[in-house]
Design a protein around this motif. Sequence first.
Motif, mmCIF file in Angstrom:
data_model
loop_
_atom_site.group_PDB
_atom_site.id
_atom_site.type_symbol
_atom_site.label_atom_id
_atom_site.label_comp_id
_atom_site.label_asym_id
_atom_site.label_seq_id
_atom_site.Cartn_x
_atom_site.Cartn_y
_atom_site.Cartn_z
ATOM 1 N N GLY A 78 -22.616 -5.475 20.701
ATOM 2 C CA GLY A 78 -21.888 -4.385 19.957
ATOM 3 C C GLY A 78 -22.593 -3.507 18.868
ATOM 4 N N ASP A 79 -24.237 -3.127 19.319
ATOM 5 C CA ASP A 79 -24.913 -2.472 18.716
ATOM 6 C C ASP A 79 -24.585 -1.493 19.320
ATOM 7 N N VAL A 80 -24.332 -0.048 18.463
ATOM 8 C CA VAL A 80 -24.374 1.452 18.869
ATOM 9 C C VAL A 80 -25.750 1.954 19.919
ATOM 10 N N ALA A 81 -25.767 2.313 20.663
ATOM 11 C CA ALA A 81 -26.912 3.325 20.995
ATOM 12 C C ALA A 81 -26.675 4.955 21.237
ATOM 13 N N GLY A 82 -27.498 6.035 21.153
ATOM 14 C CA GLY A 82 -27.134 7.217 20.961
ATOM 15 C C GLY A 82 -27.506 7.681 22.611
ATOM 16 N N ILE A 83 -27.257 8.294 23.347
ATOM 17 C CA ILE A 83 -27.317 9.213 24.287
ATOM 18 C C ILE A 83 -28.224 9.895 24.098
ATOM 19 N N TYR A 84 -29.220 10.629 23.900
ATOM 20 C CA TYR A 84 -29.541 11.628 23.590
ATOM 21 C C TYR A 84 -30.416 12.708 24.838
ATOM 22 N N LEU A 85 -29.861 12.610 25.547
ATOM 23 C CA LEU A 85 -30.882 12.927 27.042
ATOM 24 C C LEU A 85 -30.214 14.323 28.106
ATOM 25 N N LEU B 289 -30.289 9.525 32.617
ATOM 26 C CA LEU B 289 -28.662 9.470 31.673
ATOM 27 C C LEU B 289 -28.219 8.486 32.159
ATOM 28 N N VAL B 290 -28.150 8.018 33.090
ATOM 29 C CA VAL B 290 -26.841 7.040 34.304
ATOM 30 C C VAL B 290 -27.412 6.098 34.271
ATOM 31 N N THR B 291 -29.461 5.840 33.819
ATOM 32 C CA THR B 291 -29.720 4.512 33.831
ATOM 33 C C THR B 291 -29.581 4.263 32.911
ATOM 34 N N ALA B 292 -29.401 4.801 31.625
ATOM 35 C CA ALA B 292 -29.477 4.647 30.066
ATOM 36 C C ALA B 292 -28.109 3.914 29.551
ATOM 37 N N VAL B 293 -26.902 4.763 30.116
ATOM 38 C CA VAL B 293 -25.583 4.725 30.485
ATOM 39 C C VAL B 293 -25.960 2.856 30.506
ATOM 40 N N LEU B 294 -25.366 2.831 31.913
ATOM 41 C CA LEU B 294 -25.357 1.319 32.365
ATOM 42 C C LEU B 294 -26.511 -0.022 31.698
ATOM 43 N N CYS C 52 -17.980 2.557 25.458
ATOM 44 C CA CYS C 52 -18.566 3.422 24.013
ATOM 45 C C CYS C 52 -17.685 4.504 23.069
ATOM 46 N N VAL C 53 -18.110 5.486 22.416
ATOM 47 C CA VAL C 53 -17.219 6.489 21.682
ATOM 48 C C VAL C 53 -17.220 7.600 22.185
ATOM 49 N N MET C 54 -15.641 7.659 22.243
ATOM 50 C CA MET C 54 -16.006 9.779 22.520
ATOM 51 C C MET C 54 -15.478 10.202 21.350
ATOM 52 N N PHE C 55 -15.835 11.116 21.425
ATOM 53 C CA PHE C 55 -15.930 12.160 20.015
ATOM 54 C C PHE C 55 -14.344 13.639 20.471
ATOM 55 N N THR C 56 -13.704 13.722 19.822
ATOM 56 C CA THR C 56 -13.380 15.201 20.313
ATOM 57 C C THR C 56 -13.888 15.920 20.060
ATOM 58 N N TRP D 101 -17.623 16.015 27.290
ATOM 59 C CA TRP D 101 -16.393 15.451 27.652
ATOM 60 C C TRP D 101 -16.149 14.040 27.258
ATOM 61 N N ASP D 102 -14.682 13.710 26.784
ATOM 62 C CA ASP D 102 -14.221 12.734 26.732
ATOM 63 C C ASP D 102 -14.273 11.870 28.156
ATOM 64 N N ALA D 103 -14.492 12.523 29.537
ATOM 65 C CA ALA D 103 -13.432 11.763 30.679
ATOM 66 C C ALA D 103 -15.163 11.530 31.534
ATOM 67 N N PHE D 104 -16.107 11.872 30.779
ATOM 68 C CA PHE D 104 -17.369 12.111 31.257
ATOM 69 C C PHE D 104 -18.096 10.965 32.106
ATOM 70 N N ALA D 105 -17.342 9.506 31.153
ATOM 71 C CA ALA D 105 -18.118 8.126 32.264
ATOM 72 C C ALA D 105 -16.878 7.810 33.276
ATOM 73 N N LEU D 106 -15.947 8.270 32.981
ATOM 74 C CA LEU D 106 -14.962 8.454 34.908
ATOM 75 C C LEU D 106 -15.834 9.034 35.484
ATOM 76 N N GLU D 107 -16.411 9.593 35.040
ATOM 77 C CA GLU D 107 -16.833 11.036 36.354
ATOM 78 C C GLU D 107 -17.864 10.142 36.805
ATOM 79 N N LEU D 108 -18.845 9.305 35.736
ATOM 80 C CA LEU D 108 -19.953 8.715 35.913
ATOM 81 C C LEU D 108 -19.923 6.914 37.042
ATOM 82 N N PHE D 109 -18.347 6.866 36.711
ATOM 83 C CA PHE D 109 -18.488 5.355 37.080
ATOM 84 C C PHE D 109 -17.480 4.761 38.076
ATOM 85 N N GLY D 110 -16.502 6.154 38.898
ATOM 86 C CA GLY D 110 -15.959 6.584 39.282
ATOM 87 C C GLY D 110 -16.574 6.130 40.803
#
Length: 896
Positions: A692-699, A705-710, A788-792, A835-844
Motif C-alpha cells: 500500500g506504500d507509494v514510491a515515486g519513480i524519478y528516473l 526504470l522498468v526494473t523499479a516499476v516491477l 499506480c497513480v497517474m496524473f493529468t 503519460w497516463d498510458a505509459f504502464a500499458l506500453e511497458l507491460f503490454g
Amino acid sequence: MTSHEAVRQAAAVVREDTPGDKRLVAYVVTDHPVDPTTLRAFVSARLPEHLVPSAVVVLDALPLTPTGKLDRRALPAPDHTPRETGRPPRTPQEAQLCDLFAEILGFDRAGIEDDFFELGGHSLLAARLIARIRSAAGVELTVRDLFEAPTVSRLAERIRGAHRARKGSYVMERPEEIPLSYAQRRLWFLNKLEGPNSTYNVAHTIRLRGRLDVDALHSAVSDVVGRHEALRTVFLEVDGEPYQRVVAPGVARPMVTVLDTDPDELPLELDMASRHSFDLMVELPIRAHIFAVGPEEHVLLLVMHHIASDGWSLGPVMRDLATAYGARCDGAAPYWEPLPVQYVDYTLWQQDLLGSADDPDSLLSQQLAFWRQALADLPEEIALPADRSRPALPTNQGQVTTARLGEGLHRRLLAFARENNATLFMVMQAALAGLLTRLGAGTDIPLGTPTAGRTDDALEELVGFFVNTLVLRTDLSGDPSFRQLVARVKEADLDAYAHQDVPFERLVEELNPVRTLSRHPLFQVMLVVQNNAEAKLRLPGLDTEIAPVTTDTAKFDLTLGFTETFGPDREPAGIRAMAEYATDLFDRSSVEVILDRLVRLLEGQLTEPDVPVGRLEILSGDERQALLVDWNDTAMEFPADRCVHELFEQQAARQPDATALVFGEDRVSYRELNERSTQLAHHLIAGGFRRGDVAGIYLERSVQLVTAVLAVLKAGGTYTMLDPDFPVERISTVLTHTDARLLLTVEELSGRLPGPHRELALDTEAELIARHPVTGLHGLADPGDAACVMFTSGSTGVPKGVVSPHRAIVGTLVGQGFVDFDRAQIWLQCAPVSWDAFALELFGPLMSGGICVLQPGQRPEPAVIAELVTRHQVTSLHVSASLLNFLLDEYPQTFT
C-alpha cells in the motif's frame, strides 16, 4: 357573446377538424341579422386574445339531442376561407388593402376582418405585401406592423399614421462603367479568389414529353436572354475594380447545345453539364442544353451562375420562356410588356437608396447602427457535431440528404404558429436553434437565412441576383420553454426584417469579423423555409416537369431547408426537409441523425411547449439503449485474480531466455529482468517498504526504470512516475498528493526534490541489491490494490491524480485488446514517462512475450526514433500525433 343585444343563444366549443389544429369556435342564434365579424370584434374587446373564437357561425337554431341538450356533434364546421364581409370597405384605403390581401394570398377576395396569417400568410408574403403597399399607398410600413395589425381594418389605421414611402426603383442614368451590386460584388470576389468553379451554379432540369420544336426552344432561350439584361452581362475590371457590361441583345448569344443522349447516360451528362465553370469576364452567365432522350422525350438543362440569378428568378424565366416558345412555334417573335426596370437600374437605385455610411441620416447608417448592436459580441463560430476538424482551406464539396415531416406534424406546426402569432419559419428557427444548443453549440446561436431582397414591387418580374442574407440571432440562455423561445425569435426576427436593406456583404465589412477562408463569416448554418411560388413551365403540346440539379457543393457547413406541400384544397400535406452539408466536416449518417433529432425535438416541443427545451428528448430509443446499456456493458473475461507483475512472471517462466528489453546496446532477457526486479523488491521490503506504500519513480527512460516499476509492484506497493524534465514544483505537488515517502532514482538525480521522502539511488546501492535472492516473493499484492497513480498534465490547473488498480490495468491489456500484443511485437516506447498510458506500453509487450525497445533520454529525437525503428525492425510505436505526423513527413521511407 350573449351579452350582445342581437344574440339570443350562444355556444362555444373547441373543434379539431384538422388533427392537431384545435380552434375555439362560437355558434350563435340571433334575433336579427348581424355580421359574424362584428360579433368577434365585440368579444375581442372584452376577452384576452386566446379566448377570442377564431370563427363565429350564425345558425337558425342550435342543434339539440333527444334529451334537449346541445348536440355538439351536429354543430357544423366553420368556413375559414375568405368571405365577403357584411361591412363593405369603409374607405378607399380599406378597399385597396382588401384587393392587395387577395392578390398576395391568391384569393378572389378578402374581407376587412380577415387575418393575413390565418389565411396562410408568411414572412415572404408579408414582405411582398409591404412592398405592394409602399407602391400603391405611398407609405412606409414594416413587417412588424402587419404582425401587430394583421387585418385590413387594423392595418388601415396604421397606414393613416405611417411615414411617406421611400423612393421606388426607376430607370437610372447609367455611367460608362456600371458598378456591381453588393451581392454581385461578393460573388465576383469569390470567383476571382477561387477561380472559376461550379460552387455558385444554379441548375434546373425540365423534362419535356411530347413533340418538341427544338429550333423554337433554342430561339426562345435567346429571347429570354435578350429580355433580361442580367443574363447577358459580363464582369470586367479596371485597376482591380470590377464593373459590369451589358451585352447588346443582338450580340449576346447564349450557349445552347443539342445532343442525342441514351437514357442510361443522361444522369452523367446532366452532372457534367451542370458543373460548368463560368468565366464571368467573357461568358454569359447562362447555358442551356437540350438532351434528346427519345422521339418525344427531351430534357432541357438550364445552368445559370448565381451572380445573374436567384431562386425567385426561376419563375420569371419560366413564364417568359413559355411566352417566347409559343410565339416562336407560330413563327413570330414574342411580345411582352416592357419591364419597368432592369438589373442595372436596381444596382444604381440600391446605392442611391442606401446612401453613404458617412451620412448619419442615410438609410445605410441607420440600419448599420441597428446591426452593430444586434450582433455585438457574436460568436465567431459555433461548435457543431462534426465528424472531422475544419480544414484550413475547404473544398466546398457537399452532399444532400432528405427527410419528410408528415401531415400530422405539419398541421401541428401551423397550428402552433397561429396560436403564438408567429410564422412557420419562426417556429422552425426556434426548433433548430434549440437542437443546436442541445448538441453543444452554446446558447447564442446565429443562423443565416435568405430574403428575397425584392423590396420594390417593380423588381418582381426581373431576373437577377437580388437575394439578401439576414443573420438571425437566437438567445437560448436560461433554458426557455419552446413557447418562450418562439416569442424571443419573433421579436428578434421582426426587428431584423425591419432592417433587411443592408446587404450582407456590407454588413460583413462593417462588423469586420475575424477573416478566414475556413468558414463563412458571421454564421455557419443556414435555415431556409421555402415559400416561393413553385415555378411552372407551360409549353404548348408538351407535358413539363421541373426539378433542381444538385452540384455536390456546399456553401455553408450545414443548410437546413424545409418546403411545405399542400393538397388540392390547400390543406397541409407534409413538409419536405433537406440538409445540404459540407463533406469536409460531416458524414451522411451524422447529418441524418441531426435531422432525426430535429423531428424528435419538434414532436416533444409541440406536445409540451411549456417545458424547458433542455429537458425534452432528442435521443432515439436505440441511442438511449447504446448510451445507458450497451456502451456500459463492460463485462469481459480476463484473469481478474492476477496482478500485473504476476502476468509478467508467468511470461518470464514461459520464455526465460527471450529478449524482453532493448536499451542502447544492452539486451535484457525475461529471466534477467524478472530476477533483477525481485532482488530490488526484497531490498525495498528490507528497508521498510510495505503493501500500500507509494514510491515515486524519478528516473529517465532506462532498464532501471522498468526494473523499479516491477519491483514496487512485487513488493505490494504503488508507483507514480516523476518526469525529471518537469518543474520541481509540479513534482513536489505529486509527491504531496500521493504521500510518497520513497523515491527511486539514481545518484545523478538525487537531492533535487525537497520533502520528507527517503531517496534510494539504484546505482549507488547496486551491490547491496544484488545480494538479495531472485525468488521468494508471492502474494504481497491483491488485484484490487492500487498499482499506480497517474496524473493529468495540469494544463487547466493543478495536476489531478487517478488511481489504477492491478485489475483495471490487466483488464485493459488482456480483456479489451487495447493493443494486439503478440510474440512478434517489437514495441518502441518513446512517449514521455509521465503519460497516463505509459504502464500499458511497458507491460503490454512484456505480458505477451514481445520486445520493448526503450529510446534513450526523456524527450524523443526524431532522427533517433527513425534510426531505432530501422535498426530494430520495430513493428509498433507509441508517440504523440503531432510527432507522428512529423515523422511521416520527414522519414516517409521509414514510417509507412
